[in-house]
Design an enzyme around this catalytic site. Structure first.
Site, short mmCIF file in Angstrom:
data_model
loop_
_atom_site.label_atom_id
_atom_site.label_comp_id
_atom_site.label_asym_id
_atom_site.label_seq_id
_atom_site.Cartn_x
_atom_site.Cartn_y
_atom_site.Cartn_z
CG HIS A 82 -5.52 61.74 -6.44
ND1 HIS A 82 -4.30 61.35 -6.85
CD2 HIS A 82 -6.29 60.75 -7.17
CE1 HIS A 82 -4.21 59.81 -7.10
NE2 HIS A 82 -5.34 59.73 -7.28
CG ASP A 161 -0.59 53.28 -0.90
OD1 ASP A 161 -1.30 52.58 -1.01
OD2 ASP A 161 0.42 53.92 -1.80
NE ARG A 168 -4.95 47.38 -3.90
CZ ARG A 168 -4.92 48.56 -3.96
NH1 ARG A 168 -4.11 49.61 -3.52
NH2 ARG A 168 -5.78 49.11 -5.10
CB SER A 183 -4.19 53.13 -2.57
OG SER A 183 -3.00 53.35 -2.95
CE LYS A 187 -0.48 57.23 -3.37
NZ LYS A 187 -1.11 55.97 -3.27
#
Length: 440
Positions: A82, A161, A168, A183, A187
């Protein structure tokens, strides 16, 4: 439990229990509490912060708010990567086929670009026919057959999320490290992976501009992943200039295919980061005894042609037109292109990376809101990067565009993105720090 009492508790700086955090997440996911109360909780968490146990509990509660993927029927390790987002960051398109060709499964749930940063899904969709909206059984089928699959988040994957992020975004609580961590990690861990490599960007083109902030977030994510039983490593990497030479979806696909063909010229920083990330993925997946051994394996896979073939297979398996990989001229192409030239000679001393990313958005390569349409053909090709010599009148970059009006808006932004000085600037390290979990 009473929701208002939990707001008050966090407002006063007290630590919430795992059960209390699970109640907050589950109640909101089931629409049992109004937005205004959850907004109050988010602001309290933003201002007071969340402890490490609270962050892990929030991640776990969000992770379990929907379906958690199970790929236990597929043999071998499952490792993902990620990135926190950057300009020209296209490593996912390279590392997924490389690592899969090396025998480690890569189930990748990716996102779209927002703001000045590009999105993996938008790049993939520049390939005609490529389907990023696979049902779970098709995701599993492609992963089992190819060793990698690249899709978008489904409606039943971490629904908490989606709701919390939307809130947010409109309550000025996006920048909280703990909320960012929960978050991202919820995921990624919902993918059913064994390990995760994190690429945490820092610099002018990153969301975290300062190295200290990037390192804090990286350590938080590594510790949270370890608390949940996963092997995690984080790389703090430079985003003070675009990664590689291309910005824009089809243009970035072209650059990636050329790298997979073994043509590294001009893309050395992109190749360097990709090899490092692959090395760690092979190590976490127990394919290699060390990161360096994994890095060498990744380079060998590229040079052998196996990575290009794997990418070809992936494109075909997800409905893409494989002819575009064999003949890159079949990818979307802009109607016009124009050069931005240097007005003085010297050395490129800096590139305002975020501004350059926003220029690409203005052209249509990205989106300001999720509803904006993407033009896959437009973008920017860089011919000069930081530290390189340039003469007056020499091309700095070429703009590929379809709209004359958009180009006229983007042109001054691009011209102002470059700084040219008399002295060559000191080189910045691409990989600034590596943060490993205690279990590695």
């Amino acid at each position: 439990m009473f929701f208002v009492e939990l707001i008050r508790k966090k407002r006063d700086g007290k630590e919430l229990s795992r059960e209390e955090i699970e109640f907050i997440v589950s109640s909101y996911t089931r629409n049992e509490v109004p937005d205004y109360q959850v907004s109050a909780f988010l602001m309290a968490a933003f201002l007071r912060g969340l402890s490490r146990p609270e962050t892990a509990a929030l991640t776990s509660a969000m992770l379990n708010s929907g379906k958690v993927l199970d790929f236990s029927s597929i043999a071998g390790s499952k490792i993902d990567k990620h990135s926190t987002g950057g300009v020209g960051d296209k490593t996912s398109l390279l590392l997924a086929p490389i690592v899969a060709a090396g025998g480690v499964n890569v189930p990748m749930v990716s996102g779209r670009g927002l703001g000045h940063t590009g999105g993996t899904l938008d790049k993939l969709e520049a390939i005609p026919g490529f389907n990023v909206h696979l049902a779970l059984h098709d995701f599993t089928r492609v992963l089992a057959a190819i060793g990698c699959a690249m899709v978008g988040q489904t409606a039943d994957l971490v629904p908490a999320d989606k709701k919390l992020y939307a809130l947010r975004d409109v309550t000025a609580t996006v920048e909280s490290p703990a909320l960012i961590c929960a978050s991202i990690m919820s995921k990624k861990l919902a993918e059913g992976i064994d390990g995760l490599v994190l690429d945490v960007k820092t610099g002018s083109g990153a969301f975290m501009k300062e190295p200290a902030d990037s390192e804090f977030l990286a350590r938080l994510m590594v510790e949270t992943g370890e608390r949940m039983g996963k092997k995690v490593v984080a790389l703090i990497t430079d985003m003070d200039q675009p990664l590689g030479r291309c910005i824009g979806n089809a243009l970035e696909v072209v650059e990636c295919v050329n790298v997979l063909r073994g043509r590294f010229n001009g893309s050395e920083d992109l190749v360097e980061l990709t090899l490092e990330l692959c090395g760690w993925m092979f190590f976490l997946g127990r394919r290699c005894a060390s990161k360096d051994e994994g890095r060498a394996l990744a380079l060998e896979i590229i040079r052998s042609g196996k990575a290009l073939q794997k990418f070809h297979d992936l494109v075909g398996a997800q409905g893409g037109d494989v002819r575009t990989i064999d003949d890159l001229t079949l990818l979307p192409r802009a109607a016009h292109h124009e050069d931005i030239v240097a007005t003085v000679g010297g050395f490129v001393s800096a590139i305002q990376c975020e501004r350059m990313g926003m220029a690409a958005v203005i052209l249509g390569a990205g989106r300001i809101t999720k509803e904006d349409a993407i033009d896959p053909a437009v973008g920017i090709v860089l011919y000069k990067k930081v530290g390189e010599a340039v003469a007056a009148g020499e091309v700095l970059c070429t703009v590929h565009y379809n709209s004359v009006e958009r180009f006229s808006q983007a042109r001054p932004v691009l011209a102002e993105s470059y700084s040219i000085g008399a002295q060559r600037p000191a080189a910045r390290k691409l990989i600034q720090k590596v943060i490993q979990g205690s279990s590695l």
